[in-house]
Design a protein around this motif. Structure first.
Motif, PDB file in Angstrom:
ATOM      1  N   LYS A   1      79.392  16.994  45.887  1.00 42.08           N
ATOM      2  CA  LYS A   1      78.621  18.011  45.177  1.00 42.08           C
ATOM      3  C   LYS A   1      79.293  18.250  43.829  1.00 42.08           C
ATOM      4  N   TYR A   2      78.471  18.347  42.788  1.00 37.97           N
ATOM      5  CA  TYR A   2      79.040  18.622  41.475  1.00 37.97           C
ATOM      6  C   TYR A   2      78.075  19.385  40.592  1.00 37.97           C
ATOM      7  N   GLU A   3      78.645  19.979  39.541  1.00 31.61           N
ATOM      8  CA  GLU A   3      77.868  20.636  38.502  1.00 31.61           C
ATOM      9  C   GLU A   3      78.038  19.826  37.229  1.00 31.61           C
ATOM     10  N   ALA A   4      76.941  19.668  36.504  1.00 31.43           N
ATOM     11  CA  ALA A   4      76.967  18.966  35.221  1.00 31.43           C
ATOM     12  C   ALA A   4      76.395  19.913  34.173  1.00 31.43           C
ATOM     13  N   TYR A   5      77.004  19.912  32.993  1.00 31.08           N
ATOM     14  CA  TYR A   5      76.637  20.859  31.955  1.00 31.08           C
ATOM     15  C   TYR A   5      76.218  20.156  30.664  1.00 31.08           C
ATOM     16  N   GLY A   6      75.439  20.857  29.879  1.00 29.99           N
ATOM     17  CA  GLY A   6      75.062  20.395  28.554  1.00 29.99           C
ATOM     18  C   GLY A   6      74.467  21.543  27.766  1.00 29.99           C
ATOM     19  N   LYS A   7      74.380  21.374  26.460  1.00 26.07           N
ATOM     20  CA  LYS A   7      73.748  22.394  25.622  1.00 26.07           C
ATOM     21  C   LYS A   7      72.236  22.369  25.794  1.00 26.07           C
ATOM     22  N   THR A   8      71.703  21.186  26.142  1.00 21.11           N
ATOM     23  CA  THR A   8      70.265  21.010  26.366  1.00 21.11           C
ATOM     24  C   THR A   8      70.064  20.380  27.733  1.00 21.11           C
ATOM     25  N   LEU A   9      68.818  20.340  28.178  1.00 22.34           N
ATOM     26  CA  LEU A   9      68.499  19.692  29.449  1.00 22.34           C
ATOM     27  C   LEU A   9      68.876  18.214  29.407  1.00 22.34           C
ATOM     28  N   ALA A  10      68.581  17.545  28.296  1.00 20.00           N
ATOM     29  CA  ALA A  10      68.914  16.121  28.166  1.00 20.00           C
ATOM     30  C   ALA A  10      70.419  15.896  28.245  1.00 20.00           C
ATOM     31  N   GLU A  11      71.209  16.742  27.594  1.00 19.88           N
ATOM     32  CA  GLU A  11      72.677  16.604  27.650  1.00 19.88           C
ATOM     33  C   GLU A  11      73.202  16.838  29.066  1.00 19.88           C
ATOM     34  N   ALA A  12      72.618  17.772  29.788  1.00 17.31           N
ATOM     35  CA  ALA A  12      73.029  18.019  31.172  1.00 17.31           C
ATOM     36  C   ALA A  12      72.689  16.817  32.055  1.00 17.31           C
ATOM     37  N   PHE A  13      71.542  16.181  31.819  1.00 19.15           N
ATOM     38  CA  PHE A  13      71.183  14.957  32.538  1.00 19.15           C
ATOM     39  C   PHE A  13      72.192  13.852  32.227  1.00 19.15           C
ATOM     40  N   GLU A  14      72.620  13.750  30.973  1.00 25.42           N
ATOM     41  CA  GLU A  14      73.618  12.740  30.594  1.00 25.42           C
ATOM     42  C   GLU A  14      74.920  12.962  31.352  1.00 25.42           C
ATOM     43  N   SER A  15      75.373  14.217  31.427  1.00 27.22           N
ATOM     44  CA  SER A  15      76.595  14.530  32.170  1.00 27.22           C
ATOM     45  C   SER A  15      76.431  14.215  33.648  1.00 27.22           C
ATOM     46  N   ALA A  16      75.256  14.548  34.201  1.00 30.21           N
ATOM     47  CA  ALA A  16      74.989  14.270  35.616  1.00 30.21           C
ATOM     48  C   ALA A  16      75.051  12.774  35.898  1.00 30.21           C
ATOM     49  N   ALA A  17      74.559  11.975  34.967  1.00 29.36           N
ATOM     50  CA  ALA A  17      74.590  10.517  35.126  1.00 29.36           C
ATOM     51  C   ALA A  17      76.016   9.983  35.134  1.00 29.36           C
ATOM     52  N   LEU A  18      76.851  10.498  34.246  1.00 34.77           N
ATOM     53  CA  LEU A  18      78.231  10.018  34.154  1.00 34.77           C
ATOM     54  C   LEU A  18      79.051  10.356  35.392  1.00 34.77           C
ATOM     55  N   ALA A  19      78.725  11.453  36.042  1.00 32.02           N
ATOM     56  CA  ALA A  19      79.476  11.848  37.234  1.00 32.02           C
ATOM     57  C   ALA A  19      79.284  10.872  38.387  1.00 32.02           C
ATOM     58  N   VAL A  20      78.151  10.182  38.423  1.00 34.18           N
ATOM     59  CA  VAL A  20      77.873   9.270  39.537  1.00 34.18           C
ATOM     60  C   VAL A  20      78.943   8.185  39.628  1.00 34.18           C
ATOM     61  N   HIS A  21      79.347   7.613  38.508  1.00 36.95           N
ATOM     62  CA  HIS A  21      80.353   6.544  38.587  1.00 36.95           C
ATOM     63  C   HIS A  21      81.733   7.078  38.951  1.00 36.95           C
ATOM     64  N   LYS A  22      81.999   8.353  38.678  1.00 39.36           N
ATOM     65  CA  LYS A  22      83.299   8.927  39.027  1.00 39.36           C
ATOM     66  C   LYS A  22      83.494   9.024  40.541  1.00 39.36           C
ATOM     67  N   VAL A  23      82.395   9.003  41.280  1.00 40.88           N
ATOM     68  CA  VAL A  23      82.485   8.976  42.738  1.00 40.88           C
ATOM     69  C   VAL A  23      83.001   7.612  43.200  1.00 40.88           C
ATOM     70  N   ILE A  24      82.736   6.587  42.411  1.00 38.79           N
ATOM     71  CA  ILE A  24      83.092   5.213  42.751  1.00 38.79           C
ATOM     72  C   ILE A  24      84.474   4.824  42.225  1.00 38.79           C
ATOM     73  N   THR A  25      84.787   5.224  40.983  1.00 35.83           N
ATOM     74  CA  THR A  25      86.057   4.835  40.373  1.00 35.83           C
ATOM     75  C   THR A  25      86.546   5.906  39.408  1.00 35.83           C
ATOM     76  N   GLN A  26      87.850   6.027  39.312  1.00 34.85           N
ATOM     77  CA  GLN A  26      88.458   6.904  38.315  1.00 34.85           C
ATOM     78  C   GLN A  26      88.785   6.131  37.038  1.00 34.85           C
ATOM     79  N   ASP A  27      88.604   4.816  37.077  1.00 38.21           N
ATOM     80  CA  ASP A  27      88.876   3.980  35.907  1.00 38.21           C
ATOM     81  C   ASP A  27      87.934   4.338  34.758  1.00 38.21           C
ATOM     82  N   VAL A  28      88.376   4.077  33.546  1.00 38.92           N
ATOM     83  CA  VAL A  28      87.521   4.230  32.370  1.00 38.92           C
ATOM     84  C   VAL A  28      86.634   2.994  32.311  1.00 38.92           C
ATOM     85  N   VAL A  29      85.332   3.200  32.426  1.00 43.44           N
ATOM     86  CA  VAL A  29      84.372   2.094  32.458  1.00 43.44           C
ATOM     87  C   VAL A  29      83.971   1.745  31.031  1.00 43.44           C
TER      88      VAL A  29
END
Length: 159
Positions: free
Chosen positions: A34-62
């Motif tokens: 479970k996570y929270e993703a933030y942004g100044k706009t709805l689109a920015e919050a969606f961008e943050s939400a997308a980036l969190a998905v890979h952090k579940v898989i790896t901590q490496d810088v992709v």
């Protein structure tokens, strides 16, 4: 089973801890992520939400070697748009092995007729140390809160 698990069978490590980032905060959950993703706009919050998905898989810088585009149209609600967007990312990970390192999202429309285009950049999971799998997006505890100058999205991923 996710494609990336076929190549690295011993991914789950007991000491793997999800680390929060500037626009992403991981929250306790009994069985899933479970996570929270933030942004100044709805689109920015969606961008943050997308980036969190890979952090579940790896901590490496992709790295951003590969570019993909997602287009969604005629979505009824912002929640259905969010669900379908994250699910498309999970499907990309499962079918092509793509981990997302950058997302640029554009959202247009209004209730009962939203559309989204996203340009995603990333790299293949096989180039990174992976620790788990995301099975799917869920509607469980999903929230989109639009506050003055800030949008907060809450998501639960089935792992």
């Amino acid at each position: 089973m996710a494609a990336y698990l076929k190549y690295k069978p011993n991914l789950f490590k007991t000491n793997y801890i999800l680390k929060s980032m500037a626009n992403i905060k991981f929250l306790p959950h009994t069985a899933d992520v479970k996570y929270e993703a933030y942004g100044k706009t709805l689109a920015e919050a969606f961008e943050s939400a997308a980036l969190a998905v890979h952090k579940v898989i790896t901590q490496d810088v992709v790295k951003g070697k590969i570019k993909k585009e997602i287009k969604l149209k005629n979505e009824k609600t912002k929640r259905s748009l969010l669900y379908d967007f994250i699910e498309e990312i999970v499907i990309l990970m499962d079918t092509t092995g793509l981990l997302i390192s950058k997302a640029k999202v554009n959202i247009e429309g209004e209730e009962n007729n939203y559309s989204l285009t996203a340009e995603l950049h990333g790299d293949l999971y096989k180039n990174y140390e992976c620790h788990g799998a995301v099975k799917s997006m869920t509607y469980s505890d999903m929230q989109i809160e639009e506050l003055e100058g800030k949008v907060k999205i809450t998501i639960v991923l089935d792992i």
